[in-house]
Design a protein around this motif. Structure first.
Motif, PDB file in Angstrom:
ATOM      1  N   PHE A 130      35.232  28.433  35.706  1.00 14.27           N
ATOM      2  CA  PHE A 130      36.082  29.498  36.230  1.00 14.27           C
ATOM      3  C   PHE A 130      37.141  28.943  37.187  1.00 14.27           C
ATOM      4  O   PHE A 130      38.237  29.481  37.275  1.00 14.27           O
ATOM      5  CB  PHE A 130      35.232  30.552  36.965  1.00 14.27           C
ATOM      6  N   PRO A 154      39.770  26.207  34.324  1.00 12.70           N
ATOM      7  CA  PRO A 154      39.705  26.640  32.920  1.00 12.70           C
ATOM      8  C   PRO A 154      40.041  25.538  31.921  1.00 12.70           C
ATOM      9  O   PRO A 154      39.658  25.630  30.755  1.00 12.70           O
ATOM     10  CB  PRO A 154      40.741  27.776  32.857  1.00 12.70           C
ATOM     11  N   GLU A 183      35.562  34.807  31.790  1.00 14.04           N
ATOM     12  CA  GLU A 183      36.710  33.958  32.123  1.00 14.04           C
ATOM     13  C   GLU A 183      37.977  34.799  32.284  1.00 14.04           C
ATOM     14  O   GLU A 183      38.778  34.572  33.195  1.00 14.04           O
ATOM     15  CB  GLU A 183      36.927  32.897  31.037  1.00 14.04           C
ATOM     16  N   HIS A 205      40.009  35.252  35.740  1.00 13.46           N
ATOM     17  CA  HIS A 205      41.420  34.856  35.750  1.00 13.46           C
ATOM     18  C   HIS A 205      42.289  35.976  36.307  1.00 13.46           C
ATOM     19  O   HIS A 205      43.189  35.740  37.130  1.00 13.46           O
ATOM     20  CB  HIS A 205      41.882  34.490  34.347  1.00 13.46           C
TER      21      HIS A 205
END
Length: 488
Positions: free
Chosen positions: A382, A385, A450, A454
């Protein structure tokens, strides 16, 4: 066009005279140095031309420096020293540009060559110009260049021009122990010249044409044959051999460099050898790269010995050995020591760093703590990436360096990150953490998480980090057992 500070510094630089910036701030130093240099030139010229006498030779030097006589030269320098000396209180007085303009022709007097070093093209031009002016004042005498050569430690002008640093009779390095017990490597003038020449030939080696690479290898080999005490040379040779994938010869070169450096350190020395001293950096780079060479060979015991030496002698750890240490200990199955080293690289209250989190994940997997390894890995993913394409395809995305899409604030050293991952995978094949990582990367919940993390990172770095940590723990709590088995 009026004369300026830039004109003075350009004139000094064109002659290879260092320190013009200091003179601009401290004109009194320039006055003192020019006076001492003029008297030194006069003394050496007297030896070559004894018929002129001391007083007459001072007059000749002053005229060669662009002044009508010694009195005018001395008067100006004395005034500069008196007027611009540092006051007992307050700031120095700023000198006008006109203070420096009449001294430009005298700048060649400040050319002083270190022992065993030939003049640079700029210094040679300055010395030749000074010799021409002195010769004119001496009535066309031809031995002036010889006198200037002797002033700079050579028997003749030809000998001066032919000097090579590798022919120096003095050691290239000495190890000094300071009053506080700490130590430093001191590089000689000849050594500094060799380093400068070496840097010109081999820096960015892997980007150079093959012909240049071959010339760089030949140059380093020839210097080391003549000067095996050249530590920077062993570092360069070993690094080039590594890039050429000649691991055995690279290791031999690293060993030569390390052994010669250690031989300079007094027996029983217990102090620090700080990276802060420029001269110590070749030593630390040799230790660091030799440590990693040992890991690539599977010799964790030797690597750990070198790692601990570096951390003991340079506690500030400018090369980041503290991040290598826990992984090396985990590879060596030294559980207690690895856990202590892992604790030292986790700073309480600070958000994660993808590379550090990956190291913690690898260590946890190798120590048999699969659940902690999964949590650390997801937190690393995380935060960084780019781990997804890097681990799945061994490639970075084309836009890796742009924005925060692939990294969160910290831009990792990808080469070192991959080195750590490969070391764990190669030397602990009894632990198949690759499988767990592969399953996590393919899990739809992870992919969805993810995207959520983000989006939060796009709003706030710290909110994103908080969500990343909480999400990693939640996902592992829910799916960790499944990820850790090959029968899922």
């Amino acid at each position: 066009m009026s004369f300026s500070a830039t004109d003075f510094m350009v004139s000094a630089d064109a002659l290879g005279v260092a320190g013009a910036e200091t003179f601009w701030v401290c004109p009194d130093l320039m006055g003192k140095q020019l006076m001492a240099a003029a008297k030194r030139h006069a003394r050496f010229l007297e030896i070559e031309f004894p018929l002129f006498g001391h007083r007459k030779m001072l007059e000749i030097v002053a005229k060669a420096a662009g002044f009508p006589n010694w009195h005018a030269f001395q008067t100006l320098l004395d005034r500069i020293v008196a007027e611009y000396a540092p006051p007992e209180r307050g700031s120095r007085k700023t000198a006008p540009d006109t203070c420096f303009q009449p001294l430009v022709p005298a700048l060649p007097l400040l050319i002083s060559l270190p022992p065993d070093i030939a003049p640079t093209p700029q210094e040679r031009a300055g010395l030749t110009d000074l010799a021409t002016r002195l010769s004119r004042e001496l009535g066309g005498q031809h031995q002036v260049e010889s006198a200037l050569a002797k002033l700079n430690g050579a028997d003749t002008w030809r000998d001066l021009l032919a000097r090579k640093p590798e022919d120096s009779l003095t050691p290239l390095y000495q190890f000094h122990v300071n009053d506080d017990g700490d130590g430093r490597f001191v590089c000689s003038a000849a050594c500094a010249s060799l380093v400068e020449e070496l840097d010109d030939r081999w820096q960015r080696y892997d980007e150079r044409p093959k012909a240049d690479q071959t010339r760089a290898q030949s140059h380093v080999a020839s210097i080391l044959k003549k000067r095996p005490d050249f530590l920077e040379g062993w570092l360069a040779q070993a690094t080039m051999q590594e890039l050429e994938r000649h691991e055995e010869t690279a290791g031999l070169a690293f060993r030569q460099g390390v052994d010669r450096a250690l031989a300079l350190i007094p027996t029983g020395f217990k102090g620090e050898i700080s990276w802060g001293y420029q001269g110590n950096r070749a030593y630390h780079r040799l230790l660091y790269n030799y440590m990693r060479w040992h890991i690539r060979q599977g010799d964790t015991a030797a690597a750990l010995k070198l790692a601990r030496r570096q951390l003991r002698q340079n506690p500030n750890d400018n090369l980041g050995v503290r991040f290598d240490l826990p992984l090396f200990l985990a590879i060596a199955q030294k559980r207690s020591a690895a856990l202590r080293a892992m604790a030292k690289i986790q700073k309480k209250g600070e958000r994660g760093d993808g590379h550090i989190l990956l190291i913690l994940a690898l260590c946890s997997f190798l120590l048999g703590d699969s659940k902690a390894g999964q949590v650390y890995f997801l937190r690393a993913l995380f935060d960084l990436p780019a781990l997804r394409p890097l681990l799945l395809t061994q490639q970075l995305p084309d836009d890796f360096w742009q924005g925060r899409r692939w990294h969160r604030g910290y831009i990792p050293d990808v080469e070192t990150l991959w080195f750590h991952y490969e070391a764990a995978r190669i030397w602990r094949q009894d632990i198949d953490f690759d499988w767990e990582i592969q399953v996590m990367l393919e899990d739809p919940e992870v992919i969805h998480a993810e995207r959520e993390v983000h989006a939060r990172y796009e709003k706030s770095l710290y909110e994103g980090a908080d969500l990343a940590n909480a999400t990693a723990e939640l996902l592992v709590e829910r799916n960790g057992y499944t990820w850790g088995t090959k029968t899922c």
